[in-house]
Motif scaffolding. Structure first.
Motif, PDB file in Angstrom:
ATOM      1  N   HIS A  98     -35.317 -30.077  33.077  1.00  0.00           N
ATOM      2  CA  HIS A  98     -34.979 -30.533  31.723  1.00  0.00           C
ATOM      3  C   HIS A  98     -35.632 -31.895  31.495  1.00  0.00           C
ATOM      4  N   ASN A  99     -36.058 -32.160  30.261  1.00  0.00           N
ATOM      5  CA  ASN A  99     -36.723 -33.425  29.928  1.00  0.00           C
ATOM      6  C   ASN A  99     -35.842 -34.655  30.101  1.00  0.00           C
ATOM      7  N   ALA A 100     -34.529 -34.492  30.087  1.00  0.00           N
ATOM      8  CA  ALA A 100     -33.619 -35.646  30.119  1.00  0.00           C
ATOM      9  C   ALA A 100     -32.965 -35.868  31.486  1.00  0.00           C
ATOM     10  N   ASN A 101     -33.464 -35.255  32.544  1.00  0.00           N
ATOM     11  CA  ASN A 101     -32.892 -35.467  33.874  1.00  0.00           C
ATOM     12  C   ASN A 101     -33.191 -36.884  34.359  1.00  0.00           C
ATOM     13  N   GLU A 102     -32.203 -37.450  35.085  1.00  0.00           N
ATOM     14  CA  GLU A 102     -32.321 -38.826  35.561  1.00  0.00           C
ATOM     15  C   GLU A 102     -31.947 -38.926  37.032  1.00  0.00           C
ATOM     16  N   LEU A 103     -32.704 -39.732  37.757  1.00  0.00           N
ATOM     17  CA  LEU A 103     -32.363 -40.075  39.132  1.00  0.00           C
ATOM     18  C   LEU A 103     -32.149 -41.579  39.135  1.00  0.00           C
ATOM     19  N   LYS A 104     -30.908 -41.987  39.380  1.00  0.00           N
ATOM     20  CA  LYS A 104     -30.528 -43.403  39.309  1.00  0.00           C
ATOM     21  C   LYS A 104     -30.275 -43.922  40.723  1.00  0.00           C
ATOM     22  N   ILE A 105     -30.948 -45.032  41.052  1.00  0.00           N
ATOM     23  CA  ILE A 105     -30.757 -45.690  42.342  1.00  0.00           C
ATOM     24  C   ILE A 105     -29.896 -46.918  42.094  1.00  0.00           C
ATOM     25  N   SER A 106     -28.674 -46.897  42.613  1.00  0.00           N
ATOM     26  CA  SER A 106     -27.737 -48.008  42.454  1.00  0.00           C
ATOM     27  C   SER A 106     -27.785 -48.890  43.698  1.00  0.00           C
ATOM     28  N   LYS A 107     -27.699 -50.199  43.487  1.00  0.00           N
ATOM     29  CA  LYS A 107     -27.773 -51.183  44.580  1.00  0.00           C
ATOM     30  C   LYS A 107     -28.981 -50.879  45.484  1.00  0.00           C
ATOM     31  N   CYS A 108     -30.128 -50.866  44.854  1.00  0.00           N
ATOM     32  CA  CYS A 108     -31.367 -50.484  45.545  1.00  0.00           C
ATOM     33  C   CYS A 108     -31.754 -51.421  46.682  1.00  0.00           C
ATOM     34  N   SER A 109     -31.186 -52.618  46.742  1.00  0.00           N
ATOM     35  CA  SER A 109     -31.550 -53.573  47.787  1.00  0.00           C
ATOM     36  C   SER A 109     -30.811 -53.329  49.104  1.00  0.00           C
ATOM     37  N   TYR A 110     -29.980 -52.312  49.154  1.00  0.00           N
ATOM     38  CA  TYR A 110     -29.228 -52.005  50.372  1.00  0.00           C
ATOM     39  C   TYR A 110     -29.970 -50.984  51.232  1.00  0.00           C
ATOM     40  N   TYR A 111     -29.894 -51.212  52.529  1.00  0.00           N
ATOM     41  CA  TYR A 111     -30.435 -50.266  53.507  1.00  0.00           C
ATOM     42  C   TYR A 111     -29.473 -50.242  54.680  1.00  0.00           C
ATOM     43  N   LYS A 112     -28.956 -49.075  55.000  1.00  0.00           N
ATOM     44  CA  LYS A 112     -27.964 -48.905  56.065  1.00  0.00           C
ATOM     45  C   LYS A 112     -26.774 -49.831  55.860  1.00  0.00           C
ATOM     46  N   GLN A 113     -26.294 -49.888  54.629  1.00  0.00           N
ATOM     47  CA  GLN A 113     -25.107 -50.621  54.198  1.00  0.00           C
ATOM     48  C   GLN A 113     -25.225 -52.139  54.338  1.00  0.00           C
ATOM     49  N   ALA A 114     -26.434 -52.650  54.442  1.00  0.00           N
ATOM     50  CA  ALA A 114     -26.649 -54.098  54.485  1.00  0.00           C
ATOM     51  C   ALA A 114     -27.567 -54.495  53.328  1.00  0.00           C
ATOM     52  N   VAL A 128     -42.498 -32.347  41.830  1.00  0.00           N
ATOM     53  CA  VAL A 128     -43.216 -31.142  42.247  1.00  0.00           C
ATOM     54  C   VAL A 128     -42.936 -29.973  41.309  1.00  0.00           C
ATOM     55  N   GLY A 129     -42.220 -30.242  40.209  1.00  0.00           N
ATOM     56  CA  GLY A 129     -41.961 -29.206  39.219  1.00  0.00           C
ATOM     57  C   GLY A 129     -43.212 -28.898  38.418  1.00  0.00           C
ATOM     58  N   HIS A 130     -43.103 -27.910  37.530  1.00  0.00           N
ATOM     59  CA  HIS A 130     -44.262 -27.464  36.770  1.00  0.00           C
ATOM     60  C   HIS A 130     -44.174 -27.758  35.283  1.00  0.00           C
ATOM     61  N   GLN A 131     -42.991 -28.158  34.789  1.00  0.00           N
ATOM     62  CA  GLN A 131     -42.859 -28.281  33.345  1.00  0.00           C
ATOM     63  C   GLN A 131     -42.173 -29.550  32.865  1.00  0.00           C
ATOM     64  N   PHE A 132     -41.142 -30.015  33.541  1.00  0.00           N
ATOM     65  CA  PHE A 132     -40.308 -31.083  32.996  1.00  0.00           C
ATOM     66  C   PHE A 132     -40.405 -32.393  33.798  1.00  0.00           C
ATOM     67  N   PRO A 133     -40.427 -33.531  33.096  1.00  0.00           N
ATOM     68  CA  PRO A 133     -40.387 -34.832  33.780  1.00  0.00           C
ATOM     69  C   PRO A 133     -38.951 -35.202  34.129  1.00  0.00           C
ATOM     70  N   PHE A 134     -38.793 -36.291  34.846  1.00  0.00           N
ATOM     71  CA  PHE A 134     -37.480 -36.901  35.045  1.00  0.00           C
ATOM     72  C   PHE A 134     -37.665 -38.410  34.969  1.00  0.00           C
TER      73      PHE A 134
END
Length: 180
Positions: A98-114, A128-134
């Motif tokens: 779907h054109n309106a799909n979203e992948l949200k990364i919250s607290k992106c500065s964390y790695y292994k809970q630090a 890798v889809g064929h039709q829709f962006p995200f």
């Protein structure tokens, strides 16, 4: 323009050839990510998609609801990126339906809970889809990158301090210009 003797020309050639032949031939900074063996399939909004096993750093995500769906991954949460994990998701292989799909990364500065306010963390998104962006978002809820089918976007996370505050975490993403 002074004439150069054959012996001098040969010495120069051998020195030049020696310089080029002594250069390292391997790529020193190659990044490699183990792909999760199964896909995280979304039929509704979700905040947990960690089906990868220890060692997987490339998470396969399939949007399959047929309508606008959001996956929100809190990188500070143990369900996304535990201290015991060999790797945490850094590369996302996505199929969008779907054109309106979203992948949200919250607290992106964390790695292994630090929190890593002293480092820049990199996230890569591939469609890798064929039709829709995200769309890729962060805690500011702004679209930082649109990833059309067949494209890759890379985002760098920056947190100036107090990374426990989600609004101090921000993604900065590359956008390629159309080429010919």
């Amino acid at each position: 323009p002074h004439p150069v003797s054959a012996a001098a020309a040969t010495v120069r050639f051998l020195l030049l050839a020696g310089v080029f032949c002594s250069c390292p031939r391997s790529v020193v900074a190659q990044r490699a990510f183990k792909i999760s063996s199964s896909k995280c399939t979304l039929t509704a909004d979700a905040s947990n998609c960690q089906i990868a096993t220890a060692g997987d750093a490339a998470l396969q995500v399939e949007f399959a609801a047929g309508l606008e769906t959001t996956l929100t991954l809190d990188m500070s949460a143990s369900s996304t990126c535990a201290t015991t994990s060999a790797n945490c998701p850094q590369f996302f292989i996505v199929t969008s339906d779907h054109n309106a799909n979203e992948l949200k990364i919250s607290k992106c500065s964390y790695y292994k809970q630090a929190a890593y306010h002293t480092h820049l963390l990199t996230y890569t998104f591939m469609n890798v889809g064929h039709q829709f962006p995200f769309t890729v978002k962060d805690d500011h809820d702004d679209g930082r990158a649109v990833v059309p089918p067949g494209a890759v976007r890379e985002c760098i996370c920056y947190c100036d301090n107090t990374c426990s505050d989600p609004l101090r975490n921000r993604l900065y993403c590359t956008h390629v210009a159309p080429g010919r």
